[in-house]
Design an enzyme around this catalytic site. Structure first.
Site, PDB file in Angstrom:
ATOM      1  N   HIS A   1       0.813  -1.228   0.000  1.00 44.17           N
ATOM      2  CA  HIS A   1       0.000   0.000   0.000  1.00 44.17           C
ATOM      3  C   HIS A   1       0.839   1.268   0.000  1.00 44.17           C
ATOM      4  O   HIS A   1       0.297   2.370  -0.069  1.00 44.17           O
ATOM      5  CB  HIS A   1      -0.901   0.015   1.235  1.00 44.17           C
ATOM      6  CG  HIS A   1      -0.165   0.317   2.514  1.00 44.17           C
ATOM      7  ND1 HIS A   1       0.583  -0.633   3.175  1.00 44.17           N
ATOM      8  CD2 HIS A   1      -0.029   1.457   3.237  1.00 44.17           C
ATOM      9  CE1 HIS A   1       1.136  -0.081   4.254  1.00 44.17           C
ATOM     10  NE2 HIS A   1       0.792   1.183   4.311  1.00 44.17           N
TER      11      HIS A   1
HETATM   12  C1  UD1 Z   1      -1.281   6.148   5.710  1.00 43.48           C
HETATM   13  C2  UD1 Z   1       0.121   6.535   6.176  1.00 43.48           C
HETATM   14  C3  UD1 Z   1       1.057   5.346   5.988  1.00 43.48           C
HETATM   15  C4  UD1 Z   1       0.516   4.118   6.684  1.00 43.48           C
HETATM   16  C5  UD1 Z   1      -0.906   3.838   6.244  1.00 43.48           C
HETATM   17  C6  UD1 Z   1      -1.467   2.725   7.078  1.00 43.48           C
HETATM   18  C7  UD1 Z   1       0.735   8.909   5.887  1.00 43.48           C
HETATM   19  C8  UD1 Z   1       1.502   9.883   5.074  1.00 43.48           C
HETATM   20  N1  UD1 Z   1       0.648   7.651   5.396  1.00 43.48           N
HETATM   21  O1  UD1 Z   1      -1.220   5.861   4.328  1.00 43.48           O
HETATM   22  O2  UD1 Z   1       2.312   5.653   6.552  1.00 43.48           O
HETATM   23  O3  UD1 Z   1       1.339   3.020   6.366  1.00 43.48           O
HETATM   24  O4  UD1 Z   1      -1.722   5.013   6.442  1.00 43.48           O
HETATM   25  O5  UD1 Z   1      -2.491   2.050   6.438  1.00 43.48           O
HETATM   26  O6  UD1 Z   1       0.237   9.259   6.927  1.00 43.48           O
HETATM   27  N2  UD1 Z   1      -8.659   5.871   1.823  1.00 43.48           N
HETATM   28  C9  UD1 Z   1      -9.891   5.289   1.922  1.00 43.48           C
HETATM   29  N3  UD1 Z   1     -10.434   5.096   3.161  1.00 43.48           N
HETATM   30  C10 UD1 Z   1      -9.825   5.488   4.283  1.00 43.48           C
HETATM   31  C11 UD1 Z   1      -8.551   6.095   4.195  1.00 43.48           C
HETATM   32  C12 UD1 Z   1      -7.995   6.276   2.947  1.00 43.48           C
HETATM   33  O7  UD1 Z   1     -10.505   4.916   0.930  1.00 43.48           O
HETATM   34  O8  UD1 Z   1     -10.362   5.267   5.377  1.00 43.48           O
HETATM   35  C13 UD1 Z   1      -8.044   6.056   0.491  1.00 43.48           C
HETATM   36  C14 UD1 Z   1      -8.298   7.440  -0.081  1.00 43.48           C
HETATM   37  O9  UD1 Z   1      -8.417   7.305  -1.465  1.00 43.48           O
HETATM   38  C15 UD1 Z   1      -7.008   8.174   0.254  1.00 43.48           C
HETATM   39  C16 UD1 Z   1      -5.961   7.065   0.161  1.00 43.48           C
HETATM   40  O10 UD1 Z   1      -6.626   5.905   0.617  1.00 43.48           O
HETATM   41  O11 UD1 Z   1      -6.739   9.219  -0.617  1.00 43.48           O
HETATM   42  C17 UD1 Z   1      -4.723   7.328   0.992  1.00 43.48           C
HETATM   43  O12 UD1 Z   1      -5.044   7.569   2.355  1.00 43.48           O
HETATM   44  P1  UD1 Z   1      -4.007   8.347   3.323  1.00 43.48           P
HETATM   45  O13 UD1 Z   1      -4.519   8.353   4.709  1.00 43.48           O
HETATM   46  O14 UD1 Z   1      -3.608   9.638   2.706  1.00 43.48           O
HETATM   47  O15 UD1 Z   1      -2.716   7.462   3.280  1.00 43.48           O
HETATM   48  P2  UD1 Z   1      -2.504   5.892   3.401  1.00 43.48           P
HETATM   49  O16 UD1 Z   1      -2.055   5.390   2.089  1.00 43.48           O
HETATM   50  O17 UD1 Z   1      -3.667   5.263   4.063  1.00 43.48           O
HETATM   51  N1  UDP Z   2      -3.742  -5.305   9.107  1.00 45.37           N
HETATM   52  C1  UDP Z   2      -5.045  -5.790   9.271  1.00 45.37           C
HETATM   53  N2  UDP Z   2      -5.740  -6.171   8.167  1.00 45.37           N
HETATM   54  C2  UDP Z   2      -5.236  -6.104   6.902  1.00 45.37           C
HETATM   55  C3  UDP Z   2      -3.898  -5.614   6.749  1.00 45.37           C
HETATM   56  C4  UDP Z   2      -3.195  -5.211   7.872  1.00 45.37           C
HETATM   57  O1  UDP Z   2      -5.540  -5.890  10.402  1.00 45.37           O
HETATM   58  O2  UDP Z   2      -5.910  -6.468   5.950  1.00 45.37           O
HETATM   59  C5  UDP Z   2      -2.994  -4.865  10.298  1.00 45.37           C
HETATM   60  C6  UDP Z   2      -1.704  -5.606  10.538  1.00 45.37           C
HETATM   61  O3  UDP Z   2      -1.929  -6.705  11.384  1.00 45.37           O
HETATM   62  C7  UDP Z   2      -0.808  -4.551  11.183  1.00 45.37           C
HETATM   63  C8  UDP Z   2      -1.332  -3.245  10.645  1.00 45.37           C
HETATM   64  O4  UDP Z   2      -2.606  -3.522  10.079  1.00 45.37           O
HETATM   65  O5  UDP Z   2      -0.950  -4.551  12.594  1.00 45.37           O
HETATM   66  C9  UDP Z   2      -0.397  -2.698   9.591  1.00 45.37           C
HETATM   67  O6  UDP Z   2      -0.977  -1.579   9.021  1.00 45.37           O
HETATM   68  P1  UDP Z   2      -0.557  -1.008   7.593  1.00 45.37           P
HETATM   69  O7  UDP Z   2       0.140  -2.035   6.813  1.00 45.37           O
HETATM   70  O8  UDP Z   2      -1.768  -0.374   7.032  1.00 45.37           O
HETATM   71  O9  UDP Z   2       0.421   0.198   7.995  1.00 45.37           O
HETATM   72  P2  UDP Z   2       1.987   0.295   8.319  1.00 45.37           P
HETATM   73  O10 UDP Z   2       2.309  -0.652   9.413  1.00 45.37           O
HETATM   74  O11 UDP Z   2       2.739   0.044   7.064  1.00 45.37           O
HETATM   75  O12 UDP Z   2       2.131   1.721   8.726  1.00 45.37           O
END
Ligand code: UD1
Ligand code: UDP
Length: 358
Positions: free
Chosen positions: A205
């Site tokens: 992601h």
């Molecule tokens: C964010 C964090 C990343 C983390 C990840 C965990 C930052 C810069 N990035 O990335 O470090 O690993 O969360 O999962 O803070 N969206 C949805 N539903 C939601 C949230 C997001 O559909 O509830 C979609 C939207 O299209 C949005 C995109 O995901 O534009 C990105 O969401 P965003 O919160 O900006 O960053 P993540 O990729 O989730």
């Molecule tokens: N996770 C989850 N369901 C999923 C994918 C991830 O519960 O389908 C959990 C996973 O166990 C871990 C956390 O989400 O604890 C990791 O989050 P993510 O990969 O979104 O973010 P990152 O750790 O890279 O910031």
């Protein structure tokens, strides 16, 4: 002590859950501020329910947006929550925009200190938004809670005072220990997803992987090719960011990869535990597979979790097909008896001890 937890994304909810539960056990007074960075049920409310967390006292509903807009709006809103609630300490966890916003809002207010959980991690890759967020948070915080000696040394090397630092282990160990048995008892995910006896788990992601069409396609093809070589099917619970890019780019899912919705925590833990191998660009997933003794291949060019590589649980290989295939061959034959470098599952207690003993 009164605490305010600022959180906003899936990994923060999971990794702060042991600390929140420890506050409840110890009768520490606290409130929860949810920035709303994640808002889809599957990234947000399912974790509050499954981890039995209280409903946030403040939901800022900031939502998605550019870094500046998202972070800026959060800072403004968090400031007004802190003005009315006046906690002594604000706790943030990790490296997201919610962490940066919580830290900036709190650090400028009189009488409010900031504690950074999971301090001192470094990928040394300044193109990653997370690297900027974690560096800034560390340098603004008053309490630093690095998970390992490696992350502690990094903080010291950057000139941060020893008195502010407590090595606690990572709260993800607490969360895994508190939930893995329940997952084995309760989760039906293997039959629900109709998985083969032997399967691989994929998550991807990160902006640097999925926002670039060629790189994302390459990543998927490399995983498909390497897994097929060993007759492994691959299950990919897809993050909404990646799902959006897939359709935008019109990428076809290669052979052997099965896309499924993001999983609840217990189901995901069971998938990680039962998988033959894990492919990921997630931070938390590198840690959890290490804790659960499942070999991990990290589809990135660097990691801020070098401890997983040092103990032999993880290989950081990028996304090129030959590199991924070679790593899979090696990791499928290694013995799964490495040590867990992330502590003994008492990180939450140690964090509260450090704050209360001030
Ligand atoms: C964010 C964090 C990343 C983390 C990840 C965990 C930052 C810069 N990035 O990335 O470090 O690993 O969360 O999962 O803070 N969206 C949805 N539903 C939601 C949230 C997001 O559909 O509830 C979609 C939207 O299209 C949005 C995109 O995901 O534009 C990105 O969401 P965003 O919160 O900006 O960053 P993540 O990729 O989730
Ligand atoms: N996770 C989850 N369901 C999923 C994918 C991830 O519960 O389908 C959990 C996973 O166990 C871990 C956390 O989400 O604890 C990791 O989050 P993510 O990969 O979104 O973010 P990152 O750790 O890279 O910031």
């Amino acid at each position: 002590t009164t605490l305010n937890f600022v959180l906003g994304t899936r990994p923060e909810i999971i990794k702060l859950s042991p600390v929140i539960r420890a506050c409840q056990r110890r009768d520490v007074s606290f409130s929860l501020t949810h920035t709303g960075q994640h808002y889809s049920d599957e990234l947000d409310s399912v974790f509050f329910e499954q981890l039995d967390l209280p409903i946030p006292d403040h939901n800022l509903a900031v939502g998605s947006g550019s870094h500046g807009r998202q972070t800026g709006e959060m800072i403004t809103e968090i400031e007004s929550v802190l003005q009315s609630t006046r906690p002594e300490v604000v706790l943030v966890q990790g490296d997201t925009n919610s962490v940066l916003a919580g830290t900036i809002a709190a650090t400028k207010m009189d009488g409010i200190e900031v504690g950074h959980v999971e301090a001192g991690l470094r990928s040394f890759d300044r193109d990653m938004p997370e690297e900027i967020n974690r560096r800034l948070a560390d340098h603004a915080a008053d309490y630093l809670f690095p998970p390992t000696e490696t992350s502690r040394d990094q903080l010291l090397q950057e000139g941060l005072p020893e008195e502010w630092i407590t090595v606690t282990g990572n709260t993800i160990v607490d969360a895994v220990q508190q939930n893995v048995e329940i997952a084995h008892e309760e989760s039906r995910v293997l039959s629900e997803l109709e998985l083969d006896e032997e399967f691989a788990l994929l998550t991807a992601h990160r902006a640097e992987n999925v926002d670039n069409r060629d790189r994302f396609r390459n990543l998927l093809n490399s995983v498909s090719k390497a897994a097929t070589e060993h007759d492994l099917s691959v299950v990919y619970p897809i993050h909404p960011r990646a799902a959006k890019r897939l359709s935008e780019f019109g990428i076809n899912i290669p052979e052997g990869i099965k896309l499924v919705d993001p999983q609840e925590f217990l189901d995901f833990l069971l998938l990680e535990d039962k998988a033959r191998i894990v492919f990921t660009d997630s931070g938390g997933v590198q840690e959890e597979s290490c804790i659960l003794q499942t070999p991990c291949i990290t589809l990135r060019d660097n990691t801020e979790r070098p401890e997983t590589v040092e103990v032999g649980a993880n290989r950081v290989v990028g996304v090129q097909p030959d590199d991924v295939a070679r790593a899979v061959r090696e990791m499928l034959t290694i013995e799964r008896n490495w040590e867990n470098p992330f502590g003994d599952g008492t990180a939450a207690e140690q964090i509260l001890d450090a704050i209360e003993n001030e």
